[in-house]
Design an enzyme around this catalytic site. Structure first.
Site, PDB file in Angstrom:
ATOM      1  CG  ASP A 137      -2.210   0.592   1.084  1.00 29.49           C
ATOM      2  OD1 ASP A 137      -2.257   1.701   0.544  1.00 29.49           O
ATOM      3  OD2 ASP A 137      -3.204  -0.023   1.484  1.00 29.49           O
ATOM      4  CG  ASP A 181      -4.391   6.077   1.116  1.00 26.92           C
ATOM      5  OD1 ASP A 181      -5.187   5.207   1.489  1.00 26.92           O
ATOM      6  OD2 ASP A 181      -4.341   7.228   1.604  1.00 26.92           O
ATOM      7  CD  GLU A 208      -8.870   4.864  -1.080  1.00 26.41           C
ATOM      8  OE1 GLU A 208      -9.719   4.622  -0.231  1.00 26.41           O
ATOM      9  OE2 GLU A 208      -7.887   5.605  -0.839  1.00 26.41           O
ATOM     10  CG  HIS A 232      -8.814  -0.788   5.119  1.00 27.24           C
ATOM     11  ND1 HIS A 232      -8.712  -0.837   3.751  1.00 27.24           N
ATOM     12  CD2 HIS A 232      -8.259   0.398   5.476  1.00 27.24           C
ATOM     13  CE1 HIS A 232      -8.120   0.242   3.311  1.00 27.24           C
ATOM     14  NE2 HIS A 232      -7.833   1.020   4.343  1.00 27.24           N
ATOM     15  CG  ASP A 233     -11.162   2.735   4.309  1.00 29.38           C
ATOM     16  OD1 ASP A 233     -10.563   2.687   5.395  1.00 29.38           O
ATOM     17  OD2 ASP A 233     -10.624   3.081   3.245  1.00 29.38           O
TER      18      ASP A 233
HETATM   19  C1  NOJ Z   1      -7.904   5.649   2.418  1.00 27.98           C
HETATM   20  C2  NOJ Z   1      -7.595   4.442   3.260  1.00 27.98           C
HETATM   21  O1  NOJ Z   1      -8.227   3.327   2.720  1.00 27.98           O
HETATM   22  C3  NOJ Z   1      -8.055   4.767   4.668  1.00 27.98           C
HETATM   23  O2  NOJ Z   1      -8.027   3.646   5.512  1.00 27.98           O
HETATM   24  C4  NOJ Z   1      -7.191   5.872   5.199  1.00 27.98           C
HETATM   25  O3  NOJ Z   1      -7.676   6.227   6.474  1.00 27.98           O
HETATM   26  C5  NOJ Z   1      -7.250   7.088   4.274  1.00 27.98           C
HETATM   27  N1  NOJ Z   1      -7.120   6.755   2.894  1.00 27.98           N
HETATM   28  C6  NOJ Z   1      -6.161   8.068   4.597  1.00 27.98           C
HETATM   29  O4  NOJ Z   1      -4.915   7.568   4.210  1.00 27.98           O
END
Ligand code: NOJ
Length: 579
Positions: free
Chosen positions: A133, A234, A298, A363-364
């Site tokens: 990542d 990210d 992402e 994970h979000d």
């Molecule tokens: C996206 C990530 O998936 C998330 O977990 C993170 O908190 C934010 N970006 C900030 O890096």
């Protein structure tokens, strides 16, 4: 193009009435199709590991790199080909690793560089790939670069972050932070404002400074030199911002990631310079030759912006981007009609050589099974869908055993987003479509039904509580032994996908004229065809088929071929091979 198939419906007594069916007089023969995917990353399947929660190998309650290595055989036997591991860099952990303080290190609680090298070797030895990542947009506020940058207006790193004077005592403009609130934060030390697209302790790097770009390209090269197969990037769409610092335009609605807002963050998201940066980064990655290393973004925004991030017409930007059309999966979206519309849209915007991605959780987001309100039948339909549709599937760890969210009261939350929304009571959070406490979907992986679910040794306190109720049945050991488990369905599907080029490399045509509750598509490859039929209804259905087929896979034992057609059990899917 949509394909027509003659599929009159036979209703069985007591069966819910099926919606009217458009009948087509003659079956349309499908056409041979070109090879669409040739690189490994277009054919691959991805499994996301949140390392903190995967397996604790040393009894400190925190998952680690050796824990991942210990379970590589599980992943290989499951049939996934690429693992993406969320950050394990040194970090003050204010956002559990998405706030990096050293880009070329491994945080001690996850292991050592030697452990990482072993993980990489062992992954490759099993014929699998590993994506790291990479957080390019921001660092931790404790990164030495930021500490220096903040210390004065004229230090050597003064321009490494996005610093501006305010307007009087107000921030420089109306740019926002993606999780909510404003993007600008005042530093008393420097008496200026800095921009943070996520949380205040994650200051955005200034990518218009060539030194920053050089430093980050060196980081990318460092890891590629170690042999990693690429990066998940990210919040990549946030990297370049409007160089004039213009205000976001007033435009009330749902913006980036479905978040409601009064202003569209168009001055800070998907800037054309970000598209150019994607191309530049692809060139950096290409320096490492074959087999190709990849970039998986992402990103947030429109499908057209996604295409631009992939390089537009020349397709030379990021290799893949996540497309979050399944972020919420609310009731009206859990239908054949909705899934059909998504496939249609992905096919329209990302025709070959573009490769779409299909992702249900990470994970979000809330876990897939929880989004589905524990509808186990539908989870099986979606597994068949995800592994057979044209695109790269990404499975978030635990999805394959049907793990569910665990309610973690906000007083005990570790997630900084939960702390940001501390004023929202728990009972309200449950009703909101957005996920205000990501702890609930980050609980430890459930390996067995026992203390700590096999995540960490008995007597150890895991960093987040184990979802014990879920672990009773949603655990690896129990499901490995049950031939009808969700885990074994994923294994069969992933096996089928590897075996059949139609699934990993073929084109897709939607079938027209099916009952309302059924989604169907053909996958074609070099003159061979598979037909996938998915029944979203809670009642079985029989479909007459104009050609003869063999049944390669049914997600329920009651799915079977019947004279002249196929029977689909309630909430089930089949994969058929045209004879
Ligand atoms: C996206 C990530 O998936 C998330 O977990 C993170 O908190 C934010 N970006 C900030 O890096």
């Amino acid at each position: 193009m949509a394909e027509k198939l003659e599929v009159p419906v036979t209703e069985r007594p007591g069966m819910a009435a099926a919606s009217p069916v458009t009948r087509h007089p003659s079956p349309v023969t499908s056409h041979p199709s070109p090879v669409t995917s040739s690189s490994w990353w277009q054919r691959t399947t991805i499994y996301q590991i949140y390392p903190r929660s995967f397996l604790d190998s040393n009894g400190d309650g925190i998952g680690d790199l050796n824990g991942i290595t210990a379970r590589l055989d599980y992943l290989r036997d499951l049939g996934v080909e690429t693992i993406w591991v969320s950050p394990f860099y040194p970090s003050p952990l204010a956002d559990h690793g998405y706030d990096i303080s050293d880009y070329c290190g491994v945080a001690p609680e996850y292991g050592t560089m030697a452990d990482l090298e072993r993980l990489l070797d062992e992954t490759h030895r099993r014929g699998m790939k590993l994506l790291m990542d990479m957080v390019l947009n921001h660092t931790s506020d404790q990164h030495p670069w930021f500490v220096e940058s903040r210390s004065s207006r004229d230090n050597p790193k003064a321009d490494w972050y996005i610093w501006r004077d305010g307007k009087g005592d107000k921030p420089p403009n109306n740019w926002i932070a993606l999780p909510g609130g404003r993007g600008w934060h005042y530093s008393r030390e420097r008496r200026q404002w800095y921009m943070a697209s996520f949380l205040p302790f994650q200051p955005d790097l200034n990518w218009r400074n060539p030194e920053v770009k050089q430093a980050m390209w060196d980081v990318v090269r460092f890891w590629l030199g170690k042999g990693v197969d690429g990066f998940r990037l990210d919040i990549f769409s946030s990297i370049m911002k409007d160089a004039r610092f213009a205000d976001n335009p007033f435009s009330p609605g749902l913006h980036a990631g479905g978040i409601p807002g009064l202003y569209k963050p168009s001055m800070q998201l998907n800037h054309p310079d970000t598209f150019a940066l994607a191309r530049e980064l692809r060139q950096v990655v290409r320096e490492f030759g074959e087999p190709e290393r990849i970039l998986l973004g992402e990103v947030f925004g429109s499908k057209e912006e996604h295409r631009q991030l992939l390089g537009g017409a020349t397709n030379d930007g990021l290799n893949l981007v996540f497309i979050f059309d399944f972020h919420f999966l609310r009731r009206p979206q859990r239908t054949a009609r909705f899934f059909r519309s998504v496939v249609r849209s992905f096919e329209r915007h990302f025709p070959p050589p573009f490769q779409p991605t299909y992702v249900f959780g990470n994970h979000d987001q809330r876990r897939l099974m929880s989004k589905l309100e524990n509808d186990a039948g539908l989870a099986r339909v979606l597994a068949v869908f995800q592994m057979t549709v044209r695109g790269v599937p990404t499975v978030y760890m635990g999805e394959e055993i049907g793990m569910t969210d665990l309610f973690v009261p906000k007083e005990r939350a570790q997630d900084p987003v939960s702390k940001l929304y501390d004023w929202v009571p728990d009972w309200v959070r449950g009703w909101l479509p957005v996920n205000l406490n990501r702890d609930q979907n980050r609980t430890p992986m459930q390996w067995e039904d026992g203390e700590n679910a096999g995540f960490c040794p008995p007597g150890t306190t895991p960093w987040l509580p184990v979802n014990e109720a879920s672990a009773r049945t949603a655990n690896v050991v129990a499901q490995q032994e049950d031939p009808r488990s969700l885990l074994n369905l994923y294994r069969s599907l992933l096996g089928l996908r590897r075996e059949h080029a139609e699934l990993h490399s073929g084109t897709l045509t939607l079938v027209e004229g099916l009952p309302e509750s059924v989604l169907g598509y053909f996958r074609h490859f070099e003159g061979r065809r598979l037909l996938v039929l998915l029944n979203f209804a809670p009642a079985s259905i029989e479909l007459r088929l104009p050609e003869s087929y063999s049944l390669l896979l049914g997600s329920a034992p009651e799915c079977e071929l019947v004279p002249g057609g196929v029977r689909l059990a309630a909430k089930s899917g089949v994969v058929l091979q045209v004879q």
